[in-house]
Design a protein around this motif. Structure first.
Motif, short mmCIF file in Angstrom:
data_model
loop_
_atom_site.label_atom_id
_atom_site.label_comp_id
_atom_site.label_asym_id
_atom_site.label_seq_id
_atom_site.Cartn_x
_atom_site.Cartn_y
_atom_site.Cartn_z
N ALA A 159 34.20 -11.52 31.24
CA ALA A 159 34.43 -12.23 29.99
C ALA A 159 35.61 -13.19 30.11
O ALA A 159 35.58 -14.30 29.58
N LEU A 160 36.65 -12.75 30.82
CA LEU A 160 37.82 -13.61 31.04
C LEU A 160 37.43 -14.86 31.82
O LEU A 160 37.77 -15.98 31.43
N ILE A 161 36.68 -14.68 32.90
CA ILE A 161 36.26 -15.82 33.72
C ILE A 161 35.40 -16.79 32.90
O ILE A 161 35.59 -18.00 32.96
N ALA A 162 34.48 -16.24 32.11
CA ALA A 162 33.62 -17.09 31.28
C ALA A 162 34.44 -17.87 30.26
O ALA A 162 34.21 -19.07 30.05
N LEU A 163 35.41 -17.22 29.61
CA LEU A 163 36.23 -17.89 28.60
C LEU A 163 37.10 -18.98 29.22
O LEU A 163 37.18 -20.09 28.69
N ILE A 164 37.74 -18.68 30.34
CA ILE A 164 38.59 -19.68 31.00
C ILE A 164 37.75 -20.86 31.47
O ILE A 164 38.13 -22.02 31.28
N ALA A 165 36.61 -20.59 32.08
CA ALA A 165 35.75 -21.67 32.56
C ALA A 165 35.30 -22.56 31.40
O ALA A 165 35.35 -23.80 31.50
N LEU A 191 45.65 -10.04 30.48
CA LEU A 191 44.41 -9.79 29.75
C LEU A 191 44.51 -8.54 28.88
O LEU A 191 44.97 -7.50 29.34
N THR A 192 44.04 -8.66 27.64
CA THR A 192 43.92 -7.52 26.75
C THR A 192 42.43 -7.30 26.48
O THR A 192 41.81 -8.08 25.75
N PRO A 193 41.83 -6.27 27.10
CA PRO A 193 40.42 -5.98 26.83
C PRO A 193 40.27 -5.28 25.47
O PRO A 193 41.24 -4.76 24.92
N LYS A 194 39.07 -5.27 24.95
CA LYS A 194 38.77 -4.69 23.64
C LYS A 194 39.70 -5.25 22.58
O LYS A 194 40.19 -4.55 21.71
N GLY A 195 39.92 -6.57 22.66
CA GLY A 195 40.84 -7.24 21.74
C GLY A 195 40.20 -7.74 20.47
O GLY A 195 40.81 -8.51 19.75
N GLY A 196 38.96 -7.37 20.22
CA GLY A 196 38.29 -7.76 18.99
C GLY A 196 37.46 -9.02 19.11
O GLY A 196 36.39 -9.12 18.54
N ALA A 220 55.70 -18.17 33.90
CA ALA A 220 54.75 -18.36 32.81
C ALA A 220 53.42 -17.67 33.12
O ALA A 220 52.98 -17.64 34.28
N TYR A 221 52.82 -17.11 32.09
CA TYR A 221 51.47 -16.56 32.19
C TYR A 221 50.74 -16.83 30.87
O TYR A 221 51.37 -17.03 29.83
N LEU A 222 49.43 -16.84 30.94
CA LEU A 222 48.59 -17.09 29.78
C LEU A 222 48.14 -15.76 29.20
O LEU A 222 47.63 -14.90 29.93
N LYS A 223 48.33 -15.57 27.89
CA LYS A 223 47.89 -14.35 27.23
C LYS A 223 46.48 -14.58 26.69
O LYS A 223 46.23 -15.54 25.97
N VAL A 224 45.56 -13.68 27.07
CA VAL A 224 44.15 -13.79 26.69
C VAL A 224 43.66 -12.43 26.22
O VAL A 224 44.03 -11.40 26.79
N ARG A 225 42.82 -12.44 25.20
CA ARG A 225 42.16 -11.20 24.77
C ARG A 225 40.65 -11.42 24.82
O ARG A 225 40.17 -12.54 24.55
#
Length: 91
Positions: free
Chosen positions: A45-51, A7-12, A27-32
């Motif tokens: 925010a990560l949980i909401a986006l993935i869901a 996870l990259t927080p404050k990614g815009g 393997a891993y998933l890159k998320v901002r």
């Protein structure tokens, strides 16, 4: 199913960037996310986006490890490899 996420927080903006591999070949998933890493806002925010991306309720996605780290492990109920690949592509 367990999913590794970097996870990259404050990614815009909230965005799933894509798959990558670490030095060991895992393997891993890159998320901002736009949220800052304060008081769990980036994790929420990560949980909401993935869901939303996987078409699962938020309650089906839980943070299993890495609350304060960039590399996180998410547990996702009711998801199999085929559904993951259909939504996010192959790792």
């Amino acid at each position: 199913m367990r999913l590794a996420v970097r996870l990259t927080p404050k990614g815009g903006r909230d965005q799933i960037v894509g798959w990558a591999r670490d030095d060991a070949g895992r393997a891993y998933l890159k998320v901002r996310v736009a949220a800052p890493p304060v008081d769990g806002a980036a994790n929420a925010a990560l949980i909401a986006l993935i869901a939303k991306t996987l078409g699962r309720p938020r309650s089906a996605v839980t943070l299993a490890a890495g609350a304060g780290a960039r590399l996180k492990m998410l547990d996702i109920e009711g998801l199999d490899e085929a559904a993951l690949a259909a939504a996010l592509g192959q790792p």
